[in-house]
Design an enzyme around this catalytic site. Structure first.
Site, PDB file in Angstrom:
ATOM      1  N   HIS A 173      -2.364  53.788  22.378  1.00 37.15           N
ATOM      2  CA  HIS A 173      -1.954  52.710  21.389  1.00 37.15           C
ATOM      3  C   HIS A 173      -0.735  53.156  20.853  1.00 37.15           C
ATOM      4  O   HIS A 173      -0.497  54.340  20.642  1.00 37.15           O
ATOM      5  CB  HIS A 173      -3.119  52.657  20.562  1.00 37.15           C
ATOM      6  CG  HIS A 173      -2.904  51.439  19.707  1.00 37.15           C
ATOM      7  ND1 HIS A 173      -1.886  51.394  18.701  1.00 37.15           N
ATOM      8  CD2 HIS A 173      -3.226  50.091  19.688  1.00 37.15           C
ATOM      9  CE1 HIS A 173      -1.763  50.253  17.856  1.00 37.15           C
ATOM     10  NE2 HIS A 173      -2.522  49.403  18.839  1.00 37.15           N
ATOM     11  N   GLY A 221       1.072  44.250  13.365  1.00 36.90           N
ATOM     12  CA  GLY A 221       0.752  44.213  11.870  1.00 36.90           C
ATOM     13  C   GLY A 221       1.978  43.597  11.040  1.00 36.90           C
ATOM     14  O   GLY A 221       2.030  43.773  10.091  1.00 36.90           O
ATOM     15  N   ASN A 228      -9.544  45.803  17.781  1.00 41.35           N
ATOM     16  CA  ASN A 228      -9.173  47.093  17.416  1.00 41.35           C
ATOM     17  C   ASN A 228      -9.305  47.214  15.958  1.00 41.35           C
ATOM     18  O   ASN A 228      -8.504  46.708  15.221  1.00 41.35           O
ATOM     19  CB  ASN A 228      -7.934  47.453  18.213  1.00 41.35           C
ATOM     20  CG  ASN A 228      -7.509  48.666  17.574  1.00 41.35           C
ATOM     21  OD1 ASN A 228      -8.427  49.509  17.000  1.00 41.35           O
ATOM     22  ND2 ASN A 228      -6.171  49.284  17.852  1.00 41.35           N
ATOM     23  N   TRP A 229     -10.493  47.838  15.724  1.00 45.22           N
ATOM     24  CA  TRP A 229     -10.673  47.942  14.234  1.00 45.22           C
ATOM     25  C   TRP A 229      -9.922  48.838  13.546  1.00 45.22           C
ATOM     26  O   TRP A 229      -9.745  49.093  12.350  1.00 45.22           O
ATOM     27  CB  TRP A 229     -12.111  47.923  13.707  1.00 45.22           C
ATOM     28  CG  TRP A 229     -13.017  46.917  14.318  1.00 45.22           C
ATOM     29  CD1 TRP A 229     -12.634  45.882  14.797  1.00 45.22           C
ATOM     30  CD2 TRP A 229     -14.431  46.717  14.122  1.00 45.22           C
ATOM     31  NE1 TRP A 229     -13.599  44.913  15.138  1.00 45.22           N
ATOM     32  CE2 TRP A 229     -14.732  45.565  14.755  1.00 45.22           C
ATOM     33  CE3 TRP A 229     -15.293  47.255  13.397  1.00 45.22           C
ATOM     34  CZ2 TRP A 229     -16.190  45.209  14.658  1.00 45.22           C
ATOM     35  CZ3 TRP A 229     -16.885  47.279  13.405  1.00 45.22           C
ATOM     36  CH2 TRP A 229     -16.991  45.897  14.055  1.00 45.22           C
ATOM     37  N   LYS A 230      -9.170  49.766  14.300  1.00 47.70           N
ATOM     38  CA  LYS A 230      -8.393  50.786  13.841  1.00 47.70           C
ATOM     39  C   LYS A 230      -9.215  51.445  12.669  1.00 47.70           C
ATOM     40  O   LYS A 230     -10.206  51.879  12.957  1.00 47.70           O
ATOM     41  CB  LYS A 230      -7.072  50.259  13.084  1.00 47.70           C
ATOM     42  CG  LYS A 230      -6.355  49.268  14.241  1.00 47.70           C
ATOM     43  CD  LYS A 230      -4.893  48.859  13.765  1.00 47.70           C
ATOM     44  CE  LYS A 230      -4.222  47.898  15.061  1.00 47.70           C
ATOM     45  NZ  LYS A 230      -2.655  47.739  14.573  1.00 47.70           N
ATOM     46  N   GLU A 276       1.606  45.347  24.000  1.00 45.34           N
ATOM     47  CA  GLU A 276       1.546  45.351  22.444  1.00 45.34           C
ATOM     48  C   GLU A 276       3.094  45.560  21.996  1.00 45.34           C
ATOM     49  O   GLU A 276       3.527  46.935  21.922  1.00 45.34           O
ATOM     50  CB  GLU A 276       0.638  46.205  21.693  1.00 45.34           C
ATOM     51  CG  GLU A 276      -0.642  45.750  22.097  1.00 45.34           C
ATOM     52  CD  GLU A 276      -1.634  46.297  21.081  1.00 45.34           C
ATOM     53  OE1 GLU A 276      -2.535  45.408  20.612  1.00 45.34           O
ATOM     54  OE2 GLU A 276      -1.566  47.517  21.010  1.00 45.34           O
ATOM     55  N   SER A 321      -0.063  40.840  16.300  1.00 47.87           N
ATOM     56  CA  SER A 321      -0.138  39.776  15.260  1.00 47.87           C
ATOM     57  C   SER A 321      -0.851  38.403  15.998  1.00 47.87           C
ATOM     58  O   SER A 321      -0.356  37.295  15.764  1.00 47.87           O
ATOM     59  CB  SER A 321       1.231  39.217  14.643  1.00 47.87           C
ATOM     60  OG  SER A 321       1.656  40.397  13.947  1.00 47.87           O
ATOM     61  N   GLU A 345       0.397  53.332  18.081  1.00 47.48           N
ATOM     62  CA  GLU A 345       0.201  54.095  16.708  1.00 47.48           C
ATOM     63  C   GLU A 345      -0.523  55.407  17.080  1.00 47.48           C
ATOM     64  O   GLU A 345       0.068  56.448  16.525  1.00 47.48           O
ATOM     65  CB  GLU A 345      -0.874  53.616  15.922  1.00 47.48           C
ATOM     66  CG  GLU A 345      -0.554  52.111  15.005  1.00 47.48           C
ATOM     67  CD  GLU A 345      -1.226  51.034  14.890  1.00 47.48           C
ATOM     68  OE1 GLU A 345      -2.687  51.483  14.980  1.00 47.48           O
ATOM     69  OE2 GLU A 345      -1.182  50.091  14.549  1.00 47.48           O
ATOM     70  N   GLY A 355      -5.802  43.134  16.213  1.00 48.89           N
ATOM     71  CA  GLY A 355      -5.810  44.201  14.993  1.00 48.89           C
ATOM     72  C   GLY A 355      -6.317  43.363  14.044  1.00 48.89           C
ATOM     73  O   GLY A 355      -7.606  43.157  13.505  1.00 48.89           O
ATOM     74  N   GLY A 356      -5.382  43.249  12.918  1.00 51.47           N
ATOM     75  CA  GLY A 356      -5.890  42.497  11.707  1.00 51.47           C
ATOM     76  C   GLY A 356      -6.969  41.396  11.536  1.00 51.47           C
ATOM     77  O   GLY A 356      -8.038  41.418  10.788  1.00 51.47           O
TER      78      GLY A 356
HETATM   79  P1  13P Z   1      -2.068  43.507  14.744  1.00 48.14           P
HETATM   80  O1  13P Z   1      -3.149  42.244  15.366  1.00 48.14           O
HETATM   81  O2  13P Z   1      -2.785  43.580  13.392  1.00 48.14           O
HETATM   82  O3  13P Z   1      -0.793  42.879  14.803  1.00 48.14           O
HETATM   83  O4  13P Z   1      -2.428  44.741  15.693  1.00 48.14           O
HETATM   84  C1  13P Z   1      -2.330  44.632  16.742  1.00 48.14           C
HETATM   85  C2  13P Z   1      -2.882  45.913  17.617  1.00 48.14           C
HETATM   86  O5  13P Z   1      -2.348  46.921  17.221  1.00 48.14           O
HETATM   87  C3  13P Z   1      -4.205  45.850  18.172  1.00 48.14           C
HETATM   88  O6  13P Z   1      -4.385  47.169  18.911  1.00 48.14           O
END
Ligand code: 13P
Length: 255
Positions: A94, A172, A9-11, A166, A212, A96, A233-234
């Site tokens: 998600h 994050g 997920n590149w956000k 998640e 994470s 977020e 994510g990251g």
């Molecule tokens: P991180 O891997 O940066 O913690 O993010 C997880 C995420 O929200 C994937 O959708």
């Protein structure tokens, strides 16, 4: 055996040229790891270009969100009709989106049904907050979110889904859930799916862990029998880290 999935997920990261460059790098590193389904979820504006670039690459694409209506006066939104044929998957609910954009269990369910009606496979996200976790409410919260997200879906629709657990406090923060804890909650999700639609459906659905996830913990996470992949994510926007996670997963699964 369920095919393992590493979904990135590149956000809200990467311009179009950057997205193309990241995709090329990933292809060079793990384009041959076809035993792991690699799902790239770039921002909307990059989807078309990444789709064209990956025409002959073994990647699946995912959008990060979609509206539940097919068209209309919803400024700034993207409909499932627009994503049809452009994306294989769509992330829905998600944390977020729930946290910053007011998404609720009800809108998540509407989006699920809209996505499925347009041949998009939802990757539906569920997760508890830190407070809920500390109050010992994790199982209740996850159960409620799963039942609500899948409300009124048929067994046929449900069997195509992917579900991502998640925990919000792990996203994050660098502080992932322990593999055992993640495995336990993914097991709970599978038990709910079995209760809803029977064992064959429950056994077929892929359940991912997110929060994470990184090269240093992915082996342990993927060693959990109830976990079929990760939503990253990251670590997914750094080609080397993502590729390492794909390789480790291939090793764990022997694919
Ligand atoms: P991180 O891997 O940066 O913690 O993010 C997880 C995420 O929200 C994937 O959708």
């Amino acid at each position: 055996m369920r095919k393992p999935m590493m979904a990135g997920n590149w956000k809200m990261n990467k311009t179009v040229p950057e997205a193309l460059s990241l995709t090329r790098q990933i292809y060079e590193l793990v384009g041959d790891c076809t035993g792991v389904e690699q799902v790239l979820c770039p921002p909307f504006v990059c989807l078309h270009a990444v789709k064209a670039l990956t025409a002959d690459m073994p990647f699946s694409l995912g959008a990060q969100n979609c509206h539940w209506q097919e068209s209309g006066a919803y400024t700034g939104e993207i409909s499932p009709t627009m994503l049809r044929g452009l994306s294989d998957y769509v992330l829905i609910g998600h944390s977020e989106r729930r946290q910053y954009f007011g998404e609720t269990d009800e809108t998540v369910n509407k989006k699920m049904r809209a996505a499925l009606a347009h041949e998009l496979i939802p990757i539906v996200c569920v997760g508890e907050s830190l407070e809920q976790n500390e109050r010992g409410e994790t199982r209740a919260v996850i159960s409620e979110q799963v039942w609500a997200a899948l409300d009124r879906l048929s067994a046929k629709q449900v069997q195509s889904l992917v579900i991502a657990y998640e925990p919000i406090w792990a996203i994050g923060t660098g502080r992932a859930a322990t593999a055992e804890m993640a495995g336990e909650i993914c097991g709970l999700v599978r038990a709910i799916l079995r209760e809803m639609h029977g064992d064959p459906v429950g056994d077929r659905i892929r359940i991912l862990y997110g929060g994470s996830a990184k090269p240093s913990n992915i082996r342990e996470i993927m060693g959990q029998p109830e976990i079929d992949g990760a939503l990253i994510g990251g670590a997914a926007i750094v080609a080397g880290s993502y590729a390492e996670m794909v390789k480790i997963t291939a090793e764990v699964y022997g694919v």
